[in-house]
Design a protein around this motif. Sequence first.
Motif, PDB file in Angstrom:
ATOM      1  N   LYS A 128       5.511  -3.930  -0.899  1.00  0.00           N
ATOM      2  CA  LYS A 128       6.134  -3.211   0.211  1.00  0.00           C
ATOM      3  C   LYS A 128       5.212  -2.062   0.653  1.00  0.00           C
ATOM      4  N   ILE A 129       5.632  -1.321   1.670  1.00  0.00           N
ATOM      5  CA  ILE A 129       4.816  -0.236   2.230  1.00  0.00           C
ATOM      6  C   ILE A 129       5.482   1.112   1.992  1.00  0.00           C
ATOM      7  N   VAL A 130       4.685   2.088   1.559  1.00  0.00           N
ATOM      8  CA  VAL A 130       5.096   3.491   1.534  1.00  0.00           C
ATOM      9  C   VAL A 130       4.154   4.258   2.451  1.00  0.00           C
ATOM     10  N   PHE A 131       4.696   4.775   3.542  1.00  0.00           N
ATOM     11  CA  PHE A 131       3.928   5.575   4.497  1.00  0.00           C
ATOM     12  C   PHE A 131       4.446   7.004   4.403  1.00  0.00           C
ATOM     13  N   PHE A 132       3.581   7.939   4.002  1.00  0.00           N
ATOM     14  CA  PHE A 132       4.091   9.304   3.874  1.00  0.00           C
ATOM     15  C   PHE A 132       3.074  10.336   4.325  1.00  0.00           C
ATOM     16  N   SER A 133       3.586  11.388   4.932  1.00  0.00           N
ATOM     17  CA  SER A 133       2.752  12.524   5.300  1.00  0.00           C
ATOM     18  C   SER A 133       2.907  13.603   4.244  1.00  0.00           C
ATOM     19  N   THR A 134       1.868  14.353   4.049  1.00  0.00           N
ATOM     20  CA  THR A 134       1.908  15.424   3.054  1.00  0.00           C
ATOM     21  C   THR A 134       0.793  16.415   3.334  1.00  0.00           C
ATOM     22  N   HIS A 135       0.994  17.654   2.853  1.00  0.00           N
ATOM     23  CA  HIS A 135      -0.075  18.646   2.862  1.00  0.00           C
ATOM     24  C   HIS A 135      -0.688  18.789   1.471  1.00  0.00           C
ATOM     25  N   VAL A 136      -0.114  18.098   0.488  1.00  0.00           N
ATOM     26  CA  VAL A 136      -0.552  18.270  -0.902  1.00  0.00           C
ATOM     27  C   VAL A 136      -1.682  17.271  -1.172  1.00  0.00           C
ATOM     28  N   LEU A 137      -2.898  17.752  -1.080  1.00  0.00           N
ATOM     29  CA  LEU A 137      -4.049  16.868  -1.169  1.00  0.00           C
ATOM     30  C   LEU A 137      -4.178  16.226  -2.547  1.00  0.00           C
ATOM     31  N   TRP A 176       9.029   2.315   3.602  1.00  0.00           N
ATOM     32  CA  TRP A 176       9.456   3.704   3.439  1.00  0.00           C
ATOM     33  C   TRP A 176       8.592   4.570   4.337  1.00  0.00           C
ATOM     34  N   ILE A 177       9.227   5.386   5.167  1.00  0.00           N
ATOM     35  CA  ILE A 177       8.523   6.336   6.028  1.00  0.00           C
ATOM     36  C   ILE A 177       9.004   7.726   5.618  1.00  0.00           C
ATOM     37  N   LEU A 178       8.118   8.479   4.998  1.00  0.00           N
ATOM     38  CA  LEU A 178       8.504   9.730   4.352  1.00  0.00           C
ATOM     39  C   LEU A 178       7.680  10.883   4.926  1.00  0.00           C
ATOM     40  N   ASP A 179       8.359  11.857   5.520  1.00  0.00           N
ATOM     41  CA  ASP A 179       7.695  13.007   6.121  1.00  0.00           C
ATOM     42  C   ASP A 179       7.805  14.187   5.160  1.00  0.00           C
ATOM     43  N   GLU A 180       6.725  14.505   4.481  1.00  0.00           N
ATOM     44  CA  GLU A 180       6.689  15.575   3.470  1.00  0.00           C
ATOM     45  C   GLU A 180       7.801  15.384   2.430  1.00  0.00           C
ATOM     46  N   PRO A 181       7.865  14.253   1.759  1.00  0.00           N
ATOM     47  CA  PRO A 181       9.013  13.943   0.891  1.00  0.00           C
ATOM     48  C   PRO A 181       9.095  14.775  -0.382  1.00  0.00           C
ATOM     49  N   LEU A 182       7.989  15.345  -0.830  1.00  0.00           N
ATOM     50  CA  LEU A 182       7.991  16.074  -2.099  1.00  0.00           C
ATOM     51  C   LEU A 182       8.334  17.544  -1.938  1.00  0.00           C
ATOM     52  N   THR A 183       8.474  18.008  -0.694  1.00  0.00           N
ATOM     53  CA  THR A 183       8.791  19.411  -0.451  1.00  0.00           C
ATOM     54  C   THR A 183      10.150  19.764  -1.050  1.00  0.00           C
ATOM     55  N   GLY A 184      10.169  20.789  -1.876  1.00  0.00           N
ATOM     56  CA  GLY A 184      11.429  21.262  -2.453  1.00  0.00           C
ATOM     57  C   GLY A 184      11.843  20.569  -3.729  1.00  0.00           C
ATOM     58  N   LEU A 185      11.143  19.516  -4.127  1.00  0.00           N
ATOM     59  CA  LEU A 185      11.516  18.807  -5.346  1.00  0.00           C
ATOM     60  C   LEU A 185      10.937  19.508  -6.578  1.00  0.00           C
ATOM     61  N   ASP A 186      11.740  19.553  -7.640  1.00  0.00           N
ATOM     62  CA  ASP A 186      11.249  20.076  -8.903  1.00  0.00           C
ATOM     63  C   ASP A 186      10.271  19.067  -9.501  1.00  0.00           C
ATOM     64  N   PRO A 187       9.457  19.487 -10.476  1.00  0.00           N
ATOM     65  CA  PRO A 187       8.419  18.578 -11.013  1.00  0.00           C
ATOM     66  C   PRO A 187       8.956  17.257 -11.537  1.00  0.00           C
ATOM     67  N   LYS A 188      10.109  17.265 -12.220  1.00  0.00           N
ATOM     68  CA  LYS A 188      10.650  16.017 -12.759  1.00  0.00           C
ATOM     69  C   LYS A 188      11.041  15.063 -11.636  1.00  0.00           C
ATOM     70  N   SER A 189      11.709  15.594 -10.603  1.00  0.00           N
ATOM     71  CA  SER A 189      12.131  14.744  -9.486  1.00  0.00           C
ATOM     72  C   SER A 189      10.929  14.259  -8.679  1.00  0.00           C
ATOM     73  N   LYS A 225       0.819  -1.204   0.000  1.00  0.00           N
ATOM     74  CA  LYS A 225       0.000   0.000   0.000  1.00  0.00           C
ATOM     75  C   LYS A 225       0.862   1.267   0.000  1.00  0.00           C
ATOM     76  N   ILE A 226       0.355   2.292  -0.686  1.00  0.00           N
ATOM     77  CA  ILE A 226       0.832   3.655  -0.476  1.00  0.00           C
ATOM     78  C   ILE A 226      -0.163   4.298   0.475  1.00  0.00           C
ATOM     79  N   PHE A 227       0.321   4.665   1.655  1.00  0.00           N
ATOM     80  CA  PHE A 227      -0.555   5.114   2.734  1.00  0.00           C
ATOM     81  C   PHE A 227      -0.284   6.583   3.029  1.00  0.00           C
ATOM     82  N   GLY A 228      -1.289   7.415   2.852  1.00  0.00           N
ATOM     83  CA  GLY A 228      -1.147   8.845   3.102  1.00  0.00           C
ATOM     84  C   GLY A 228      -1.574   9.201   4.511  1.00  0.00           C
ATOM     85  N   PHE A 229      -0.769  10.029   5.162  1.00  0.00           N
ATOM     86  CA  PHE A 229      -1.018  10.448   6.552  1.00  0.00           C
ATOM     87  C   PHE A 229      -1.215  11.953   6.541  1.00  0.00           C
TER      88      PHE A 229
END
Length: 240
Positions: free
Chosen positions: A183-192, A154-167, A28-32
Amino acid sequence: MIEINRISKSFAGKQAVRELDLSIPDGKIFGFLGPNGAGKSTTIKMMTGILPIDDGSITLNGVDISKDPMKAKRLFGYVPDRSDIFLRLKGIEYLNFIADIFDVPEDLRRRRIDELTKSFGIYNALNDHIQTYSHGMKQKIVVTGVLLHDPDVWILDEPLTGLDPKSAYTLKELMRDHAARGKIVFFSTHVLEVVEQLCDEVAIIHNGHVQFQGNMTEMRQQFKEDDNLERLFLELTENE
Protein backbone atom coordinates in the motif's frame (compact mmCIF):
# COMPACT_ATOMS: atom_id res chain seq x y z
CA MET A 1 -0.39 4.26 -7.40
CA ILE A 2 -0.81 8.01 -7.07
CA GLU A 3 -0.40 10.02 -10.27
CA ILE A 4 -0.22 13.81 -10.03
CA ASN A 5 -0.11 15.33 -13.50
CA ARG A 6 0.88 18.98 -13.96
CA ILE A 7 -1.47 20.35 -11.30
CA SER A 8 -1.70 24.07 -10.58
CA LYS A 9 -3.53 26.13 -7.98
CA SER A 10 -3.81 29.88 -7.49
CA PHE A 11 -5.23 32.04 -4.72
CA ALA A 12 -6.10 35.69 -5.41
CA GLY A 13 -3.82 35.71 -8.44
CA LYS A 14 -0.87 34.15 -6.64
CA GLN A 15 0.19 30.69 -7.75
CA ALA A 16 0.68 28.29 -4.81
CA VAL A 17 1.34 25.19 -6.95
CA ARG A 18 2.65 25.34 -10.53
CA GLU A 19 2.49 22.40 -12.96
CA LEU A 20 3.48 19.93 -10.27
CA ASP A 21 4.19 16.32 -11.31
CA LEU A 22 4.57 13.35 -8.96
CA SER A 23 4.30 9.60 -9.42
CA ILE A 24 4.11 7.44 -6.29
CA PRO A 25 4.18 3.64 -6.75
CA ASP A 26 2.55 1.10 -4.46
CA GLY A 27 4.47 -0.30 -1.54
CA LYS A 28 6.23 2.96 -0.66
CA ILE A 29 6.49 5.34 2.26
CA PHE A 30 6.73 8.65 0.44
CA GLY A 31 7.93 11.79 2.22
CA PHE A 32 6.76 15.20 1.02
CA LEU A 33 9.05 17.99 2.20
CA GLY A 34 9.27 21.73 1.81
CA PRO A 35 9.53 24.96 3.77
CA ASN A 36 6.46 26.82 5.03
CA GLY A 37 4.46 28.18 2.11
CA ALA A 38 6.04 25.80 -0.40
CA GLY A 39 2.68 24.34 -1.46
CA LYS A 40 2.64 21.09 0.52
CA SER A 41 -0.74 21.49 2.22
CA THR A 42 -2.30 22.95 -0.93
CA THR A 43 -1.15 19.90 -2.89
CA ILE A 44 -2.52 17.54 -0.24
CA LYS A 45 -5.86 19.36 -0.18
CA MET A 46 -6.13 18.91 -3.94
CA MET A 47 -5.21 15.22 -3.59
CA THR A 48 -8.05 14.74 -1.10
CA GLY A 49 -10.65 16.78 -2.97
CA ILE A 50 -10.84 19.55 -0.37
CA LEU A 51 -9.62 22.09 -2.93
CA PRO A 52 -10.53 22.00 -6.62
CA ILE A 53 -7.68 21.66 -9.09
CA ASP A 54 -7.25 24.65 -11.41
CA ASP A 55 -5.31 22.69 -14.04
CA GLY A 56 -4.02 19.12 -14.33
CA SER A 57 -5.29 15.90 -12.77
CA ILE A 58 -4.80 13.57 -9.80
CA THR A 59 -5.61 9.86 -9.81
CA LEU A 60 -5.48 7.46 -6.88
CA ASN A 61 -5.31 3.80 -7.92
CA GLY A 62 -6.67 4.85 -11.29
CA VAL A 63 -9.58 6.93 -9.94
CA ASP A 64 -9.66 10.63 -10.82
CA ILE A 65 -10.34 12.70 -7.69
CA SER A 66 -12.11 15.41 -9.73
CA LYS A 67 -14.21 13.15 -11.97
CA ASP A 68 -15.24 10.53 -9.38
CA PRO A 69 -14.61 12.07 -5.95
CA MET A 70 -16.81 9.70 -3.91
CA LYS A 71 -15.10 6.60 -5.29
CA ALA A 72 -11.66 8.15 -4.85
CA LYS A 73 -12.37 9.20 -1.25
CA ARG A 74 -13.17 5.62 -0.27
CA LEU A 75 -9.63 4.64 -1.30
CA PHE A 76 -7.71 6.86 1.11
CA GLY A 77 -7.49 7.92 4.73
CA TYR A 78 -6.52 11.53 5.44
CA VAL A 79 -4.99 13.02 8.57
CA PRO A 80 -5.15 16.83 8.27
CA ASP A 81 -2.63 19.22 9.77
CA ARG A 82 -5.28 20.35 12.28
CA SER A 83 -7.09 17.87 14.52
CA ASP A 84 -9.77 20.20 15.96
CA ILE A 85 -12.81 18.45 14.46
CA PHE A 86 -16.08 17.04 15.85
CA LEU A 87 -15.18 18.38 19.29
CA ARG A 88 -18.66 17.84 20.75
CA LEU A 89 -18.63 14.11 20.06
CA LYS A 90 -17.24 11.55 22.45
CA GLY A 91 -14.24 9.64 21.17
CA ILE A 92 -16.22 6.43 20.66
CA GLU A 93 -19.03 8.34 18.90
CA TYR A 94 -16.54 9.85 16.47
CA LEU A 95 -14.96 6.47 15.68
CA ASN A 96 -18.34 4.81 15.15
CA PHE A 97 -19.35 7.72 12.90
CA ILE A 98 -16.26 7.18 10.74
CA ALA A 99 -16.80 3.41 10.72
CA ASP A 100 -20.42 3.93 9.59
CA ILE A 101 -19.30 6.14 6.69
CA PHE A 102 -16.95 3.44 5.43
CA ASP A 103 -19.29 0.49 6.18
CA VAL A 104 -16.89 -1.18 8.61
CA PRO A 105 -18.67 -4.27 10.06
CA GLU A 106 -19.48 -4.24 13.79
CA ASP A 107 -17.13 -7.04 14.81
CA LEU A 108 -14.21 -5.65 12.79
CA ARG A 109 -14.70 -2.10 14.03
CA ARG A 110 -14.80 -3.18 17.68
CA ARG A 111 -11.61 -5.15 17.25
CA ARG A 112 -9.78 -2.36 15.42
CA ILE A 113 -10.98 0.34 17.82
CA ASP A 114 -9.74 -1.70 20.76
CA GLU A 115 -6.40 -2.47 19.13
CA LEU A 116 -5.66 1.02 17.86
CA THR A 117 -6.83 3.03 20.87
CA LYS A 118 -4.93 0.76 23.26
CA SER A 119 -1.81 1.11 21.10
CA PHE A 120 -2.16 4.90 21.16
CA GLY A 121 -3.05 5.03 24.86
CA ILE A 122 -6.52 6.62 24.50
CA TYR A 123 -8.73 3.59 25.14
CA ASN A 124 -9.78 4.85 28.60
CA ALA A 125 -10.77 8.25 27.16
CA LEU A 126 -13.21 6.97 24.53
CA ASN A 127 -16.26 8.01 26.58
CA ASP A 128 -14.93 11.54 27.06
CA HIS A 129 -15.78 14.40 24.71
CA ILE A 130 -13.08 15.20 22.17
CA GLN A 131 -13.10 18.85 23.25
CA THR A 132 -11.63 17.73 26.58
CA TYR A 133 -8.70 15.95 24.88
CA SER A 134 -5.19 17.34 24.76
CA HIS A 135 -3.74 18.20 21.36
CA GLY A 136 -1.89 14.89 21.25
CA MET A 137 -5.02 12.91 22.14
CA LYS A 138 -6.98 14.69 19.39
CA GLN A 139 -4.27 13.71 16.92
CA LYS A 140 -4.48 10.09 18.09
CA ILE A 141 -8.27 9.88 17.74
CA VAL A 142 -8.09 11.33 14.21
CA VAL A 143 -5.34 8.87 13.23
CA THR A 144 -7.38 6.00 14.69
CA GLY A 145 -10.40 7.06 12.64
CA VAL A 146 -8.32 7.15 9.48
CA LEU A 147 -6.95 3.64 10.03
CA LEU A 148 -10.29 2.02 10.93
CA HIS A 149 -11.29 1.04 7.40
CA ASP A 150 -7.71 0.13 6.39
CA PRO A 151 -7.62 2.28 3.23
CA ASP A 152 -5.14 1.49 0.46
CA VAL A 153 -3.67 4.99 0.51
CA TRP A 154 -2.74 6.97 3.63
CA ILE A 155 -2.39 10.73 3.14
CA LEU A 156 -0.94 12.23 6.30
CA ASP A 157 -0.22 15.94 6.79
CA GLU A 158 2.32 16.30 9.63
CA PRO A 159 0.95 13.16 11.35
CA LEU A 160 3.54 12.97 14.14
CA THR A 161 2.90 16.48 15.47
CA GLY A 162 1.78 16.32 19.10
CA LEU A 163 2.34 12.59 19.51
CA ASP A 164 4.31 11.30 22.48
CA PRO A 165 7.35 9.10 21.66
CA LYS A 166 5.52 5.80 22.23
CA SER A 167 2.59 6.78 19.99
CA ALA A 168 4.95 8.18 17.35
CA TYR A 169 6.82 4.87 17.35
CA THR A 170 3.51 2.97 17.04
CA LEU A 171 2.42 5.08 14.07
CA LYS A 172 5.78 4.68 12.33
CA GLU A 173 5.55 0.90 12.72
CA LEU A 174 2.01 0.96 11.29
CA MET A 175 3.30 3.00 8.34
CA ARG A 176 6.05 0.47 7.68
CA ASP A 177 3.57 -2.42 7.87
CA HIS A 178 1.15 -0.67 5.50
CA ALA A 179 3.84 -0.14 2.87
CA ALA A 180 5.10 -3.72 3.33
CA ARG A 181 1.61 -4.92 2.35
CA GLY A 182 1.95 -3.14 -1.00
CA LYS A 183 0.00 0.00 0.00
CA ILE A 184 1.00 3.70 -0.09
CA VAL A 185 1.86 6.05 2.77
CA PHE A 186 2.14 9.66 1.60
CA PHE A 187 3.07 12.07 4.36
CA SER A 188 4.39 15.58 4.80
CA THR A 189 6.69 16.43 7.65
CA HIS A 190 9.24 18.96 8.85
CA VAL A 191 11.11 16.31 10.85
CA LEU A 192 14.01 15.45 8.59
CA GLU A 193 15.25 12.64 10.84
CA VAL A 194 11.93 10.83 10.39
CA VAL A 195 12.31 11.06 6.62
CA GLU A 196 15.77 9.51 6.78
CA GLN A 197 14.48 6.73 9.06
CA LEU A 198 11.24 5.92 7.23
CA CYS A 199 11.03 7.00 3.63
CA ASP A 200 11.56 4.86 0.56
CA GLU A 201 11.24 7.95 -1.61
CA VAL A 202 11.07 11.67 -1.03
CA ALA A 203 9.99 14.76 -2.95
CA ILE A 204 11.10 18.26 -2.04
CA ILE A 205 8.80 21.09 -3.09
CA HIS A 206 9.71 24.78 -3.16
CA ASN A 207 7.66 27.69 -4.52
CA GLY A 208 5.07 25.24 -5.85
CA HIS A 209 7.60 23.23 -7.87
CA VAL A 210 9.12 19.82 -7.21
CA GLN A 211 12.85 20.37 -6.83
CA PHE A 212 13.67 16.67 -6.43
CA GLN A 213 11.99 13.26 -6.39
CA GLY A 214 13.82 10.03 -5.67
CA ASN A 215 15.39 8.01 -2.88
CA MET A 216 18.11 9.15 -0.51
CA THR A 217 20.86 7.40 -2.47
CA GLU A 218 19.83 9.20 -5.65
CA MET A 219 19.66 12.51 -3.83
CA ARG A 220 23.13 12.13 -2.39
CA GLN A 221 24.52 11.08 -5.77
CA GLN A 222 22.94 14.09 -7.44
CA PHE A 223 24.38 16.48 -4.87
CA LYS A 224 27.13 15.68 -2.36
CA GLU A 225 27.81 12.08 -1.47
CA ASP A 226 28.44 12.69 2.25
CA ASP A 227 25.75 15.30 2.88
CA ASN A 228 22.90 14.61 5.27
CA LEU A 229 19.28 15.35 4.44
CA GLU A 230 19.29 18.66 6.31
CA ARG A 231 22.11 20.07 4.17
CA LEU A 232 20.49 18.80 0.98
CA PHE A 233 17.12 20.23 1.98
CA LEU A 234 18.64 23.65 2.66
CA GLU A 235 20.50 23.58 -0.65
CA LEU A 236 17.37 22.66 -2.61
CA THR A 237 15.13 25.25 -0.96
CA GLU A 238 17.45 28.25 -0.79
CA ASN A 239 15.99 31.47 -2.13
CA GLU A 240 15.91 31.58 -5.89
